[in-house]
Design a protein around this motif. Structure first.
Motif, PDB file in Angstrom:
ATOM      1  N   ALA A 102     -27.255   0.624  45.275  1.00  0.00           N
ATOM      2  CA  ALA A 102     -27.219  -0.216  44.354  1.00  0.00           C
ATOM      3  C   ALA A 102     -26.868  -1.815  44.950  1.00  0.00           C
ATOM      4  N   SER A 103     -26.622  -1.276  46.311  1.00  0.00           N
ATOM      5  CA  SER A 103     -26.215  -3.003  47.067  1.00  0.00           C
ATOM      6  C   SER A 103     -27.089  -2.197  48.506  1.00  0.00           C
ATOM      7  N   PRO A 104     -27.967  -2.552  48.833  1.00  0.00           N
ATOM      8  CA  PRO A 104     -29.116  -2.114  49.566  1.00  0.00           C
ATOM      9  C   PRO A 104     -28.708  -3.522  50.799  1.00  0.00           C
ATOM     10  N   ARG A 121     -28.152   6.533  50.041  1.00  0.00           N
ATOM     11  CA  ARG A 121     -26.507   5.473  49.540  1.00  0.00           C
ATOM     12  C   ARG A 121     -26.988   4.567  50.705  1.00  0.00           C
ATOM     13  N   GLY A 179     -29.295   3.351  51.718  1.00  0.00           N
ATOM     14  CA  GLY A 179     -30.346   2.056  52.359  1.00  0.00           C
ATOM     15  C   GLY A 179     -31.774   2.854  52.917  1.00  0.00           C
ATOM     16  N   GLN A 236     -22.819   4.150  43.505  1.00  0.00           N
ATOM     17  CA  GLN A 236     -23.558   3.778  44.499  1.00  0.00           C
ATOM     18  C   GLN A 236     -24.866   3.082  44.406  1.00  0.00           C
TER      19      GLN A 236
END
Length: 288
Positions: A168-170, A217, A219, A235
């Motif tokens: 979700a937030s690489p 998760r 990335g 995530q």
């Protein structure tokens, strides 16, 4: 003569004492058809006819009366062990076999499966391999394929969708490739699907679903997961649409005899209710 199955002998006793299959069914929780099969199996094992069958019931033959006398003596010998077991404080366990993602969902919803007042406990057996329910390696199995043959009861509980997921937030240096389950550990259709794709760059390999998710998760790349697992993970977000080729049906498989045990019957009912309550999640209709 084959080794006697003591459970079949006990069923024989119930039929002999009650005089028929229906009455024995009420006392054992097994269906009349199952009891009939078990009695026939016992007769084949000992090589003797134990009952005279008629429309009015089951009547013992001479061989049947001889076996009944011996079985009653053996049952009396076993009773102290049974009494000890019942007073030992140990509740019966119900083993649930499921893959990693399904087991995680059941664990997260454990309060819907078990309460402190239940007279049993739950034993999870998490594995991507299929355990042999016919030979009682577990009481309940949740699997993506309906078994062929065997004395098994099967019911569909959910339609399952799969999709690709990414972090979700690489991180700024996150790679655009894929992460996959290694070829030697690829036991599921979703793992094989990714390996069969052309022009796909796999940048990292995992040997378990847990490691696969950890890589996504972090990335390391995108990976394929069932929507009921990926969409519940804050995530992760979807990296693409649902993969139609991976649509599956989730089945619940139980032994045809074990499903009548009160504790197994209770868990069957609760797992079915849990699947129905999360039907949209299983179908991939609740994306992040």
């Amino acid at each position: 003569m084959k080794n006697l199955n003591w459970d079949d002998v006990r069923i024989f006793l119930r039929v002999a004492q009650s005089g028929g299959l229906s009455a024995a069914s009420a006392s054992t929780g097994l269906s009349p058809a199952t009891i009939g099969r078990r009695v026939t199996a016992l007769e084949q094992c000992v090589g003797r006819v134990l009952f005279e069958r008629s429309q009015t019931g089951y009547r013992l033959t001479a061989d049947g009366r001889t076996l009944m006398d011996k079985a009653l003596a053996m049952d009396a010998t076993m009773q102290p062990i049974t009494d000890w077991s019942r007073t030992s404080g140990q509740k019966p366990g119900v083993r649930i076999s499921a893959g990693t993602w399904t087991a995680e969902l059941l664990a997260a919803e454990f309060a819907a499966l078990w309460t402190p007042g239940d007279a049993f406990h739950v034993c999870f057996k998490t594995t991507e391999a299929r355990l042999d329910i016919a030979h009682r390696e577990a009481e309940i199995a949740l699997r993506s394929q309906s078994p062929d043959g065997g004395n098994l009861a099967v019911r569909k509980i959910a339609d399952v969708a799969f999709a690709p997921y990414r972090a979700a937030s690489p991180a700024a240096d996150a790679t655009p490739g894929w992460v996959a389950i290694g070829r030697d550990e690829a036991l599921t259709a979703s793992a094989h699907w990714l390996l069969d794709q052309e022009r796909v760059e796999i940048v990292a390999w995992a040997n378990t679903p847990h490691t696969l998710r950890a890589l996504i998760r972090a990335g390391a790349g995108q990976g394929v997961m069932p929507c009921f697992a990926g969409d519940r993970d804050p995530q992760l977000v979807r990296a693409g649409p649902v993969i139609g080729d991976l649509a599956q049906v989730q089945y619940m498989v139980t032994h045809a005899d074990d499903r009548h045990r009160p504790e197994v019957r209770t868990l069957i009912r609760r797992i079915t209710a849990l699947a129905e309550a999360n039907a949209a999640l299983f179908r991939g209709e609740r994306p992040q």
